[in-house]
Design an enzyme around this catalytic site. Structure first.
Site, mmCIF file in Angstrom:
data_model
loop_
_atom_site.group_PDB
_atom_site.id
_atom_site.type_symbol
_atom_site.label_atom_id
_atom_site.label_comp_id
_atom_site.label_asym_id
_atom_site.label_seq_id
_atom_site.Cartn_x
_atom_site.Cartn_y
_atom_site.Cartn_z
ATOM 1 N N HIS A 248 51.263 -20.974 7.760
ATOM 2 C CA HIS A 248 52.591 -20.532 8.171
ATOM 3 C C HIS A 248 53.311 -21.666 8.897
ATOM 4 O O HIS A 248 53.185 -21.813 10.108
ATOM 5 C CB HIS A 248 52.473 -19.329 9.109
ATOM 6 C CG HIS A 248 51.737 -18.160 8.508
ATOM 7 N ND1 HIS A 248 50.376 -18.158 8.307
ATOM 8 C CD2 HIS A 248 52.178 -16.966 8.058
ATOM 9 C CE1 HIS A 248 50.010 -17.004 7.755
ATOM 10 N NE2 HIS A 248 51.075 -16.265 7.603
ATOM 11 N N HIS B 209 57.966 -18.548 5.943
ATOM 12 C CA HIS B 209 57.104 -17.855 6.909
ATOM 13 C C HIS B 209 55.625 -18.091 6.617
ATOM 14 O O HIS B 209 54.899 -18.589 7.473
ATOM 15 C CB HIS B 209 57.393 -16.355 6.906
ATOM 16 C CG HIS B 209 56.386 -15.565 7.692
ATOM 17 N ND1 HIS B 209 56.529 -15.296 9.022
ATOM 18 C CD2 HIS B 209 55.187 -15.021 7.333
ATOM 19 C CE1 HIS B 209 55.478 -14.624 9.453
ATOM 20 N NE2 HIS B 209 54.646 -14.431 8.451
ATOM 21 N N GLU C 168 46.368 4.536 24.651
ATOM 22 C CA GLU C 168 45.024 4.076 24.319
ATOM 23 C C GLU C 168 45.031 2.657 23.757
ATOM 24 O O GLU C 168 44.146 1.849 24.071
ATOM 25 C CB GLU C 168 44.365 5.011 23.292
ATOM 26 C CG GLU C 168 44.199 6.451 23.751
ATOM 27 C CD GLU C 168 45.456 7.293 23.550
ATOM 28 O OE1 GLU C 168 46.444 6.780 22.969
ATOM 29 O OE2 GLU C 168 45.461 8.466 23.998
ATOM 30 N N HIS D 139 41.029 17.096 17.754
ATOM 31 C CA HIS D 139 40.359 16.435 18.870
ATOM 32 C C HIS D 139 38.874 16.177 18.619
ATOM 33 O O HIS D 139 38.195 15.640 19.487
ATOM 34 C CB HIS D 139 40.534 17.263 20.152
ATOM 35 C CG HIS D 139 41.906 17.168 20.747
ATOM 36 N ND1 HIS D 139 43.041 17.381 20.009
ATOM 37 C CD2 HIS D 139 42.323 16.848 21.999
ATOM 38 C CE1 HIS D 139 44.098 17.219 20.783
ATOM 39 N NE2 HIS D 139 43.701 16.887 21.991
#
Lengths: 663, 663
Positions: free
Chosen positions: B28, B262, B408, B470
């Protein structure tokens, strides 16, 4: 409607929820008690829904992003006449009930999506708004607003702390998704205590910076909430955030505004005090008859609304028969009536990365499947997700190419929200390793059975120089252990084509296509078994005469090494079989007889080769088997150097086979 | 220094980077060319570092969050005299080189942390700033600023699009981490094209909403950048964001400001045109001698800075001998000199959840390990992570309890940044299922070998009513396939204590402790083998006399079912062995002889039981074995109902053992 009656209705929501949590002796009463007033306002004054047909395509969507407050949703559904009975309410959080601890997608009962993992509901709503916009652009005609509905959500500080809320809000603001109207329950309390402990950002400024329309209200004031929703509806060029000051556990004399009421029942004593405080009868699960009949107006209102829409659609069908036909096709999400449009590839076409094959396939079928749309998390040129003949979403009508930005997590959630329209098949691409960023959304795809297609390229150290940060190692194993997630790792361009067909046909689950960066030869199907066999997940690709002495198991790019080894070992007189294990989940759905034929239990000489962690392949090779894989992180180098370094080569495979045959 | 000479230095960075990418034919170049001016300004005018000792504790930290621009970092390290030679530069992205595609933590070479997965560097820096603040509070005395350094980063639009940047910025703003100075390279280009395609949020307003100090500059103007950094240093109560307008591929006549520059080499022709355009000699890897000697001043300057610091520390040692002793201990990160402080538990203490045991252990050892600190992602009461005798981080000196918020993802990254101080052992807690949110950070922990302890509670359907959203299912399998991540699932309170010791001792990798929500009996170690054997990962917990006819393998809470089955089957006269497989990775590090003793290859009757996906346990049971587990999502109900529903019971285990023994 007078204020006292409003309060009666609101308290019904509060106490029904608190009673159910108390009976279950588990759950979150604080949020329903704090947010009841705004939920009441939204559901009785605004929400367009038909409780007797929650599948009606042009209904408003309501998402309880703060899913822990599930009893609020169940109370609303019950009271407005949806398919949630008082018995269901009393069975809150019990085995087999329709009222689980957190809302799970169950449209028959009016539950639009699975929430609970915070931020997911917030983000899924953005996908619903995308679907609304795309379908409206496709179907609406002057005088015929076939698709025209809002996406409402109640979200919490937890939702806004999660990173996915940033990705979702930035995306929604950029695309000006004006049908989004979110109510943020600003109760200043999280599990650890006051939000002042860690969350003091200026939410209003933050959302304005994303190009959202922001208002602040008192969440307990029905008139204020109602007028803010009306203002939000007027703002059609921006998503709306209504910041509502609420009080967790409202009504509880000793627990309101405390974290103690977040995730535990009030307790019988405090529940009693609360009822006294609110002037509520002490009996359990009490719903005043006048309150029930007020909420139940939703049944007639909803029925009428859908009937009017149906009338309109009848006229629309006459005036725009082609579009109506397309509507019918999209409602069925048929994607494989068009088998002839799937390209096939010849060995003489030369080698081709499976990601490139995927791009060709997508562009071949796109014209025939208008409900197939998607994009990439800023890796479109690498993931080959771009539809060359279609505009960008948001730039003009019919835009089907999505620039999700470097926002993998919300990409997954947006795809889920789009899929929940039940009229679209969305896809999204990124590097396989970056599924780490969107696992929570992918898990929601699987849990809700969302028909989403994940295009996951650069599937091994074969991506080369980008190095360990970009090289998936445990990801195949990891994804194979996710229930209800289909995963296919095709070995060449033709298998990629079949994999796409399978992904489109499996309407009850998401599918991950795991594709190479590097070029792979097109397998000569005159010599070896048909590519269509990957529908079985695992199949015999090459076989010896008679009973094999050893079975080589491989997936994806390593299938070519297995075939080369097969040829060399066969030439030496060894009896070898090659099993292409492209999909564990498809394979496990086959009959025992089929599996015993592919991998006969008495053939224990088995060796697997896969350019990833070895763990999952042990399932098929057993204690006496061998697995060639990579149990460390990768390295940065040209791909061929890496395959050699990690022993993912035909030479190594042949050597290990010989060792096993001698052993 | 005059402007032309600055330009010469900047162009050296640009062309060295472009040459290396061209030679590797991969990489890059655009970012190094665009960001060279601000990197030059920072590195020559501000950065406090000692190239000859990159381990110096009080150095400034520099993070290249936009890790794809790695050649910029390697160029800076080489020119300033770090242990990156010109040969290393020429070996960019080759096997075994010190210059991989994306920066990987390698402090010997001055690479502070692994970046590349976008947003991670941005977030890791916040952890570094936390460490700086904690250590400064602990050690600094009037006249003795032992710890006093900045954390600089260069980040990109990709970093800011990722959700983790929101979590990190919101956290850093809340805690006023003033030592953070971030340069945002606003080049308006991402891989898909212009950032206008999807990223138009107002970054300045967004960061101000987070309580950051925000400035805007021309990233090519050395004076402007320098003065902004000076302003940022003056603002000690807020993190600083310097928004620098840059131009990707600066200098390339045909590719600057395009996405084409890029992620691909310029190409020989364009590289030539670029050099001509910048007035640069056409030769490769050219470094003007006066440029080199200018950059290399860092060597003397750094040496002197560290020497002064050492002098100061010598005086400090005399004046504050106790603190100096603590410093020495922390530099070694000794956590197990204190074995006597680890509690032990007796069966008569009654049943105890391993999460509760973990909380007791933490609170027992905290006084003796001042470098142990952490918290939870808003689940402290559930994860039992709170240190009762210590204040909150940020509230007063010595605060060791962290409220990470419902964040988190950044929690993992903050822990990584703290661990990279090499003086702290940070821990973080959440529900096991929510590792889905922080996997990318956990992978960085593993990849960098960060000494982080993850406290992951509510480890199965045993969490009960919260339901499928969960309940982790595939998470054990998934985490076991992550290289260099240690994972221990203890079966009772005493094993939890040993697991904590192992986690503290393993300084070269992160460790995940997988703990129950539900209570478990304390295993009677007079009757069964010692808890300390879980150091081996897998061990014989209960055994028959003579050779077993069947081996039961279990982990965590299911070990108790295995023991009950053992007792019942033994009473019936069956020869049974129970192997507690608490940690695959610890087990796999044992000798072949040890493993053959625990799981003798000729005993093929094997049955595993684990309340999670079955996939990984096949490794130890083989083709003839059986695994009792859960391959679907869970359900919402009390835990005992769920264990029954999913067959995670002693009855079912006994039944299946009997079937196998008959078979």
């Amino acid at each position: 409607m007078n204020k006292r009656f409003d309060e009666l209705c609101i308290n019904t929501l509060r106490m029904l929820s608190a009673d159910a949590v108390q009976k279950a002796n588990s759950g979150h009463p604080g949020m329903p008690m704090g947010d009841a007033a705004m939920a009441y306002t939204l559901w009785t004054k605004f929400l367009k829904h038909n409780p007797k047909n929650p599948h009606w395509h042009n209904r408003d969507r309501f998402i309880l992003s703060a899913g822990h407050g599930s009893m609020l949703l169940y109370s609303l559904l019950h009271l407005t006449g949806h398919n949630i009975s008082m018995k269901d309410i009393k069975n809150f959080r019990q085995l087999g009930s329709k009222t689980p601890g957190h809302p799970e997608h169950d449209l028959d009962s009016g539950i639009e999506t699975t929430t609970g993992p915070l931020g997911q509901g917030f983000a899924t709503g953005v996908g619903m708004a995308v679907a609304e916009k795309y379908l409206a652009e496709m179907f609406n005609k002057p005088g015929f607003s076939i698709i025209d509905h809002y996406i409402y959500a109640i979200c919490s500080d937890g939702d806004l702390m999660e990173g996915i809320s940033h990705e979702a809000a930035s995306f929604a603001g950029h695309f000006g998704l004006g049908k989004l109207i979110y109510l943020y329950s600003d109760n200043k309390i999280s599990i650890d205590g006051s939000t002042d402990l860690t969350f003091t950002e200026n939410v209003a400024s933050r959302f304005r910076a994303y190009n959202w329309h922001v208002q602040k209200v008192d969440g307990n004031d029905v008139q204020e909430v109602a007028s803010a929703i009306r203002e939000a509806q007027k703002e059609s060029g921006k998503p709306s955030m209504i910041i509502a000051r609420t009080h967790i556990g409202y009504g509880s004399p000793n627990k309101h505004d405390t974290s103690g009421v977040h995730g535990s029942p009030l307790g019988e004593e405090e529940l009693k005090l609360t009822k006294e405080n609110l002037g509520w009868p002490l009996k359990k699960f009490y719903v005043p008859p006048e309150v029930l009949s007020h909420f139940r107006k939703a049944v007639d209102k909803g029925k009428k609304a859908e009937e009017q829409w149906k009338e309109k659609f009848k006229k629309y069908r006459k005036k725009y028969p082609k579009l109506a036909k397309q509507w019918n096709m999209m409602v069925k999400r048929n994607g494989t009536d068009h088998k002839k449009y799937f390209p096939s590839f010849k060995p003489s076409d030369g080698p081709l990365a499976t990601r490139s094959a995927s791009g060709k396939i997508l562009n071949s079928i796109a014209d025939h499947i208008p409900h197939l749309l998607g994009g990439s998390a800023d890796l479109a040129p690498s993931n080959n997700t771009y539809l060359k003949d279609y505009p960008e979403f948001g730039s003009k009508k019919g835009g089907r190419n999505f620039h999700f930005g470097v926002r993998e997590h919300v990409m997954g959630a947006i795809l889920n929200g789009m899929a929940l329209s039940n009229m679209l098949i969305p896809y999204g691409g990124t590097f396989f390793v970056f599924t780490d960023y969107m696992r929570s959304s992918m898990r929601i795809s699987a849990l809700t059975g969302a028909h989403v297609i994940y295009i996951l390229t650069h599937d091994s150290v074969g991506l080369g120089e980008d190095g360990p940060t970009h090289q998936p190692i445990g990801h195949l194993t990891s994804m194979r252990a996710m229930p209800n997630m289909s995963l296919i790792r095709p070995a060449d361009a033709n298998e990629t084509s079949v994999a796409w067909q399978v992904a489109l046909e499996q309407k009850d689950r998401p599918c991950s296509l795991i594709l190479t960066r590097q070029k792979l030869p097109v397998i000569d199907r005159k010599k070896y078994a048909s590519a269509s066999l990957i529908r079985k997940g695992g199949y015999i690709l090459a076989d010896c005469k008679g009973k094999p002495r050893i079975i080589i198991i491989a997936s994806g790019s390593e299938v070519h090494l297995a075939l080369e080894a097969f040829e060399r070992l066969s030439a030496e007189g060894h009896r070898v079989r090659v099993v292409n294990m492209a999909s564990f989940d498809l394979y496990e759905r086959q009959s025992g007889a089929y599996k015993d034929n592919v991998l006969p239990p008495d053939i224990e000489n088995r060796i697997a080769i896969e350019a990833g962690h070895t763990l999952s392949m042990y399932k098929y090779v057993g204690l006496k088997g061998d697995v060639i894989g990579i149990d460390s992180f990768g390295a940065s180098a040209p791909a061929k150097d890496l395959f050699k370094k990690f022993g993912i080569t035909t030479d190594n495979l042949v050597r290990r086979v010989r060792t096993m045959l001698k052993g």
